[in-house]
Enzyme design. Structure first.
Site, short mmCIF file in Angstrom:
data_model
loop_
_atom_site.label_atom_id
_atom_site.label_comp_id
_atom_site.label_asym_id
_atom_site.label_seq_id
_atom_site.Cartn_x
_atom_site.Cartn_y
_atom_site.Cartn_z
N HIS A 33 0.94 -1.30 0.20
CA HIS A 33 0.06 0.06 -0.10
C HIS A 33 0.91 1.28 0.12
CE1 HIS A 33 -3.55 -2.48 1.05
NE2 HIS A 33 -2.59 -3.01 1.74
N ARG A 34 0.37 2.33 -0.66
CA ARG A 34 1.34 3.71 -0.31
C ARG A 34 0.68 4.16 0.78
NH1 ARG A 34 -2.28 7.07 -4.90
NH2 ARG A 34 -3.48 8.34 -3.45
N GLU A 96 -0.85 -15.46 2.15
CA GLU A 96 -0.03 -15.00 1.10
C GLU A 96 1.31 -15.67 1.45
OE1 GLU A 96 -3.10 -11.95 -0.04
OE2 GLU A 96 -2.57 -12.74 1.85
N GLU A 149 0.98 7.88 -9.94
CA GLU A 149 0.37 6.54 -10.15
C GLU A 149 1.35 5.72 -11.15
OE1 GLU A 149 -2.15 5.64 -8.23
OE2 GLU A 149 -3.23 7.10 -7.52
#
Length: 355
Positions: A33-34, A96, A149
């Site tokens: 995540h950013r 994961e 982005e």
């Protein structure tokens, strides 16, 4: 922590891998995540709605608690690649880290955090321990821009995002801060890895004999898919190639262009792909357009102001570029195989001269 442009909201963790456990299911989730630095011990985090971390966060809030998290900076390729696999390959009930262990051929070592009730990956370069709070804050305190982005355009700041309060930072000796830029090659590789596997899985379930899938970095690892096909066995394969390509566009919302090529084309060579486009494609018969499909709004062309044929922003026309050779024409498209230089016979050592 990098600030990528003069307009950025602030320093960003651009490759922060967040490990958290869903309090309802007990399943771990690892996802990138950013996160924008908002203060000495606070970060805002952008979570895609409906994904696993947000679901775990909502479950914690329903219990009246914050969600303990460990943020990792600097991880092995297997761990990072596993964190980017799509839900079609790694459903919510699958850890994961089990996928990472399978990719690496050995388990991922975990240790308990020092300040929160969570685990962290032992061999990370940096670990930020903390809590994902119910509190929110603007992503940018001074404008409307976030950070670039992955498609190469400037990101828009969210007016309100959840806050993470950091409680500890630990690091290896001489640690390396791992980061990516938004439109960078590395991020596109990470995003494309899982999608390539998912595309091949879909095609093989259809019984389609695709040799390979390559999610080109020019499309951010998501919007442009190259499919490689074996030599065609009959005219029915002309139809099968296009039907399979259309199925990929319909099933994968992010996919916008599919380029189909033969087995003699190197799908990772831009030179080869353009060569196939130039010499094995006629637009009047090899281009298939699927109008007004669900797309991805971060592509600025997917906008009603750009194309009035779109019914809403975030929708797009999708296209198949069939650069495979028609079965009936295959003999005319033989690619020459250049002669390899013959190797001279090894020379025998000379006999020593008499003294």
């Amino acid at each position: 922590m990098p600030v990528l442009t003069d307009e950025d909201a602030g320093p960003y963790l651009t490759l922060g891998a967040v490990l958290a456990t869903d309090p309802d299911t007990g399943v771990r989730n690892l996802s990138v995540h950013r996160m924008c630095v908002q203060g000495p011990d606070t970060l805002t985090i952008w979570m895609v709605p409906g994904r696993d971390l947000e679901l775990a966060y909502q479950a914690a809030l329903r219990r009246g608690r914050s969600l303990p998290v460990a943020i990792h900076l600097g991880l092995s390729p297997a761990v990072l690649l596993s964190s980017c696999c799509p839900t079609s390959l790694v459903p919510p009930d699958l850890d994961e880290l089990a996928v990472a262990g399978a990719l690496a051929g050995q388990p991922v070592e975990l240790l308990p955090c020092a300040t929160v009730d969570a685990e962290f990956i032992a061999h990370a370069e940096y670990v930020i321990e903390g809590e994902l709070l119910a509190d929110h804050a603007p992503e940018s305190a001074h404008g409307t821009v976030a950070t670039p982005e992955f498609l190469g355009y400037q990101g828009r700041a969210h007016p309100s995002l959840p806050l993470i309060r950091a409680t500890a930072i630990t690091a290896r000796e001489s640690p390396i801060l791992q980061a990516v830029s938004g439109p960078g090659h590395e991020q596109s590789i990470l995003l494309g890895f899982g999608m390539e596997a998912a595309v091949l899985d879909v095609l093989r379930r259809r019984g389609t004999p695709a040799l390979a899938a390559h999610c080109h970095t020019a499309g951010g690892g998501q919007l442009m898919v190259v499919l490689q096909w074996p030599a065609k066995r009959g005219p029915e394969d002309d139809v099968a190639v296009r039907a399979a390509a259309e199925a990929v566009l319909e099933q994968f919302r992010m996919a916008k262009l599919v380029l189909c090529v033969g087995e003699d084309v190197d799908i990772e060579s831009d030179q080869d792909l353009w060569w196939a486009m130039v010499t094995r494609f006629q637009a009047d018969q090899d281009l298939v357009v699927l109008p007004d499909r669900e797309g991805f709004p971060l592509d600025p062309s997917q906008h009603t102001g750009y194309s009035p044929s779109l019914s809403a922003d975030g929708r797009t026309a999708k296209a198949v570029f069939d650069c495979t050779v028609p079965y009936a024409q295959s003999a005319r498209f033989h690619r020459p195989r250049f002669t390899e230089p013959s190797r001279p016979a090894p020379r025998r050592p000379a006999a020593p001269l008499p003294r």
